[in-house]
Design a protein around this motif. Structure first.
Motif, PDB file in Angstrom:
ATOM      1  N   PHE A   1       9.946   6.135   3.104  1.00  0.00           N
ATOM      2  CA  PHE A   1       9.632   7.556   3.050  1.00  0.00           C
ATOM      3  C   PHE A   1      10.090   8.072   2.364  1.00  0.00           C
ATOM      4  O   PHE A   1      11.089   7.787   1.636  1.00  0.00           O
ATOM      5  CB  PHE A   1       8.840   8.947   4.190  1.00  0.00           C
ATOM      6  CG  PHE A   1       8.208   8.469   5.402  1.00  0.00           C
ATOM      7  CD1 PHE A   1       7.865   7.532   5.904  1.00  0.00           C
ATOM      8  CD2 PHE A   1       7.357   9.404   4.937  1.00  0.00           C
ATOM      9  CE1 PHE A   1       7.505   7.261   7.070  1.00  0.00           C
ATOM     10  CE2 PHE A   1       6.399   9.054   5.966  1.00  0.00           C
ATOM     11  CZ  PHE A   1       6.013   8.309   7.227  1.00  0.00           C
ATOM     12  N   GLY A   2       9.339   8.364   0.871  1.00  0.00           N
ATOM     13  CA  GLY A   2       9.825   9.289  -0.542  1.00  0.00           C
ATOM     14  C   GLY A   2      11.012  10.388   0.027  1.00  0.00           C
ATOM     15  O   GLY A   2      10.739  10.817   1.564  1.00  0.00           O
TER      16      GLY A   2
ATOM     17  N   GLN B   1       0.716   5.747   1.461  1.00  0.00           N
ATOM     18  CA  GLN B   1      -0.125   6.740   1.837  1.00  0.00           C
ATOM     19  C   GLN B   1       1.110   7.871   1.537  1.00  0.00           C
ATOM     20  O   GLN B   1       1.912   8.085   1.335  1.00  0.00           O
ATOM     21  CB  GLN B   1       0.040   6.285   3.214  1.00  0.00           C
ATOM     22  CG  GLN B   1      -0.248   5.423   3.393  1.00  0.00           C
ATOM     23  CD  GLN B   1      -0.407   4.870   5.321  1.00  0.00           C
ATOM     24  OE1 GLN B   1       1.154   5.460   5.633  1.00  0.00           O
ATOM     25  NE2 GLN B   1      -0.709   4.826   6.357  1.00  0.00           N
TER      26      GLN B   1
ATOM     27  N   TYR C   1       1.252  12.047   2.780  1.00  0.00           N
ATOM     28  CA  TYR C   1       1.042  13.306   4.313  1.00  0.00           C
ATOM     29  C   TYR C   1       1.633  14.362   3.541  1.00  0.00           C
ATOM     30  O   TYR C   1       2.351  14.639   2.782  1.00  0.00           O
ATOM     31  CB  TYR C   1       2.708  12.718   5.294  1.00  0.00           C
ATOM     32  CG  TYR C   1       2.557  11.567   5.888  1.00  0.00           C
ATOM     33  CD1 TYR C   1       2.421   9.601   5.324  1.00  0.00           C
ATOM     34  CD2 TYR C   1       1.232  11.156   7.047  1.00  0.00           C
ATOM     35  CE1 TYR C   1       2.556   8.638   5.326  1.00  0.00           C
ATOM     36  CE2 TYR C   1       1.185   9.482   7.593  1.00  0.00           C
ATOM     37  CZ  TYR C   1       1.692   8.707   7.061  1.00  0.00           C
ATOM     38  OH  TYR C   1       1.862   7.368   7.582  1.00  0.00           O
TER      39      TYR C   1
ATOM     40  N   LEU D   1       7.060   1.517   6.442  1.00  0.00           N
ATOM     41  CA  LEU D   1       6.656   2.627   6.181  1.00  0.00           C
ATOM     42  C   LEU D   1       8.418   2.931   5.472  1.00  0.00           C
ATOM     43  O   LEU D   1       8.940   3.817   5.968  1.00  0.00           O
ATOM     44  CB  LEU D   1       6.410   3.598   7.028  1.00  0.00           C
ATOM     45  CG  LEU D   1       5.013   4.207   6.804  1.00  0.00           C
ATOM     46  CD1 LEU D   1       4.098   5.108   7.503  1.00  0.00           C
ATOM     47  CD2 LEU D   1       3.522   4.160   5.815  1.00  0.00           C
TER      48      LEU D   1
ATOM     49  N   VAL E   1      -4.719   1.362  -1.986  1.00  0.00           N
ATOM     50  CA  VAL E   1      -4.212  -0.286  -1.004  1.00  0.00           C
ATOM     51  C   VAL E   1      -3.608  -0.717  -3.011  1.00  0.00           C
ATOM     52  O   VAL E   1      -2.914  -2.026  -3.136  1.00  0.00           O
ATOM     53  CB  VAL E   1      -4.768  -0.501  -0.402  1.00  0.00           C
ATOM     54  CG1 VAL E   1      -4.388  -2.194  -0.314  1.00  0.00           C
ATOM     55  CG2 VAL E   1      -5.135   0.023   1.241  1.00  0.00           C
TER      56      VAL E   1
ATOM     57  N   SER F   1       0.963  -1.311  -0.025  1.00  0.00           N
ATOM     58  CA  SER F   1      -0.110   0.397  -0.107  1.00  0.00           C
ATOM     59  C   SER F   1       0.979   1.150   0.072  1.00  0.00           C
ATOM     60  O   SER F   1       2.138   0.947   0.250  1.00  0.00           O
ATOM     61  CB  SER F   1      -0.902  -0.395   1.367  1.00  0.00           C
ATOM     62  OG  SER F   1       0.107   0.260   2.022  1.00  0.00           O
TER      63      SER F   1
ATOM     64  N   HIS G   1       4.395   1.170   2.858  1.00  0.00           N
ATOM     65  CA  HIS G   1       3.926   0.209   3.174  1.00  0.00           C
ATOM     66  C   HIS G   1       4.910  -1.329   2.961  1.00  0.00           C
ATOM     67  O   HIS G   1       4.051  -1.924   1.409  1.00  0.00           O
ATOM     68  CB  HIS G   1       2.641  -0.141   3.308  1.00  0.00           C
ATOM     69  CG  HIS G   1       2.042  -0.925   4.710  1.00  0.00           C
ATOM     70  ND1 HIS G   1       1.412  -1.598   4.572  1.00  0.00           N
ATOM     71  CD2 HIS G   1       2.543  -0.745   6.625  1.00  0.00           C
ATOM     72  CE1 HIS G   1       1.192  -2.178   6.057  1.00  0.00           C
ATOM     73  NE2 HIS G   1       2.554  -1.782   6.749  1.00  0.00           N
TER      74      HIS G   1
ATOM     75  N   THR H   1      -4.649   6.483   2.023  1.00  0.00           N
ATOM     76  CA  THR H   1      -4.134   5.262   1.858  1.00  0.00           C
ATOM     77  C   THR H   1      -4.523   4.808   0.528  1.00  0.00           C
ATOM     78  O   THR H   1      -5.572   4.657   0.103  1.00  0.00           O
ATOM     79  CB  THR H   1      -3.841   5.141   3.043  1.00  0.00           C
ATOM     80  OG1 THR H   1      -3.810   4.741   4.325  1.00  0.00           O
ATOM     81  CG2 THR H   1      -3.490   3.106   2.466  1.00  0.00           C
TER      82      THR H   1
ATOM     83  N   LEU I   1       4.441  14.402   1.113  1.00  0.00           N
ATOM     84  CA  LEU I   1       5.266  12.923   2.031  1.00  0.00           C
ATOM     85  C   LEU I   1       4.518  12.056   0.516  1.00  0.00           C
ATOM     86  O   LEU I   1       3.903  11.603   1.494  1.00  0.00           O
ATOM     87  CB  LEU I   1       5.925  12.703   2.709  1.00  0.00           C
ATOM     88  CG  LEU I   1       6.810  13.598   3.550  1.00  0.00           C
ATOM     89  CD1 LEU I   1       6.513  13.847   5.113  1.00  0.00           C
ATOM     90  CD2 LEU I   1       8.192  13.608   2.343  1.00  0.00           C
TER      91      LEU I   1
ATOM     92  N   PRO J   1       4.049  14.748   9.960  1.00  0.00           N
ATOM     93  CA  PRO J   1       3.540  15.213   8.966  1.00  0.00           C
ATOM     94  C   PRO J   1       2.482  14.446   9.025  1.00  0.00           C
ATOM     95  O   PRO J   1       2.026  13.926  10.747  1.00  0.00           O
ATOM     96  CB  PRO J   1       4.261  13.219   8.372  1.00  0.00           C
ATOM     97  CG  PRO J   1       5.523  13.712   9.252  1.00  0.00           C
ATOM     98  CD  PRO J   1       5.564  13.914  10.129  1.00  0.00           C
ATOM     99  N   VAL J   2       1.232  14.592   8.416  1.00  0.00           N
ATOM    100  CA  VAL J   2       0.213  14.189   8.471  1.00  0.00           C
ATOM    101  C   VAL J   2      -0.357  13.349   6.859  1.00  0.00           C
ATOM    102  O   VAL J   2      -1.074  13.631   6.352  1.00  0.00           O
ATOM    103  CB  VAL J   2      -1.515  15.672   8.895  1.00  0.00           C
ATOM    104  CG1 VAL J   2      -2.960  15.108   8.917  1.00  0.00           C
ATOM    105  CG2 VAL J   2      -0.850  16.242  10.530  1.00  0.00           C
ATOM    106  N   LEU J   3      -1.394  12.008   7.671  1.00  0.00           N
ATOM    107  CA  LEU J   3      -2.067  11.275   6.631  1.00  0.00           C
ATOM    108  C   LEU J   3      -2.712  12.190   5.679  1.00  0.00           C
ATOM    109  O   LEU J   3      -3.547  12.454   6.489  1.00  0.00           O
ATOM    110  CB  LEU J   3      -1.628   9.845   7.733  1.00  0.00           C
ATOM    111  CG  LEU J   3      -2.924   8.561   6.198  1.00  0.00           C
ATOM    112  CD1 LEU J   3      -1.446   8.691   5.475  1.00  0.00           C
ATOM    113  CD2 LEU J   3      -3.604   8.067   6.917  1.00  0.00           C
TER     114      LEU J   3
END
Lengths: 113, 116
Positions: A103-104, A33, A35, A101, A50, A31, A92, A48, A88, A43-45
């Motif tokens: 991250f990019g 995500q 942010y 996770l 899938v 999956s 997953h 997501t 970002l 960061p805040v989601l």
């Protein structure tokens, strides 16, 4: 190393413009995500995704997960100054013993009035 | 307000100092994480705790020492750091660290650390 490359790194646009941010990897993720991180905050989601090929919309934001689950894009329509921040993506992985996770590299967006 | 708090928000320390970062989550989660965010690198996972047990140490130097006395609190003890350790240190929590499904990680605001 499961690297997630984001492009562009920086984007400065005027209010009302449209933009697309890309997140690419050579690895497959179960999956992905997105942010948003504002100055002085964590960061805040946002969303997501899938399923390969999945498209999700959140008001003016459209998120897509690539068919092969290796890449994703974020499209913002009619950007507003409140969209300013660091975006970002994070992939997953489920085949490890815990939730990890990756991250990019991040895309910093500035929307000017 | 994400339900995850971090103190202090800013910290300046010399290379010979010892300091600690604190994280507290009010979400009833079982897993907590430390991340490092540098200016020129992606967010890096440092440590993962699940039910107060460390389940991941992502090749972090021993000058960083985590502690998780209970599922609501997480500390990062710092000792003889280097200038290149200057960064934003983020704490996060999630319901479960080994969930089969996708979980959301909730991040604190971070501690901005400067090592002189």
């Amino acid at each position: 190393t499961q690297l997630l490359e984001q492009s562009p790194q920086f984007l400065s646009i005027q209010e009302g413009e449209n933009l697309t941010v890309y997140c690419n990897s050579s690895s497959v993720f179960s999956s992905l995500q997105w942010y948003r991180q504002e100055p002085g905050e964590g960061p805040v989601l946002l969303v997501t995704v899938v399923t390969g090929g999945e498209v999700k919309k959140l008001k003016r934001l459209t998120f897509q997960f690539g068919d092969a689950r290796k890449d994703s894009s974020l499209h913002i329509t009619a950007a507003q100054p409140g969209d300013t921040g660091l975006y970002l993506c994070a992939g997953h992985k489920l085949n490890t013993g815990f939730q990890k996770l990756v991250f990019g590299t991040g895309t910093r967006l500035l929307v000017s009035p | 307000e994400t339900g995850v708090t971090q103190t202090p928000r800013h910290l300046v320390m010399g290379m010979t100092n010892k300091k600690s970062l604190k994280c507290e989550q009010h979400l009833g989660h079982n897993a907590m994480y430390w991340y490092k965010q540098s200016a020129k690198k992606p967010l890096e996972l440092m440590f993962v705790y699940s039910l107060e047990e460390r389940v991941e140490n992502n090749s972090v130097p021993s000058r960083f020492s985590p502690e998780c006395p209970n599922s609501s609190h997480l500390f990062l003890h710092l000792h003889t750091l280097q200038p290149e350790d200057s960064a934003l240190y983020l704490c996060a929590s999630s319901q479960d660290s080994a969930a089969r499904g996708v979980e959301t990680q909730y991040f604190g605001p971070g501690t901005r650390l400067l090592v002189l």
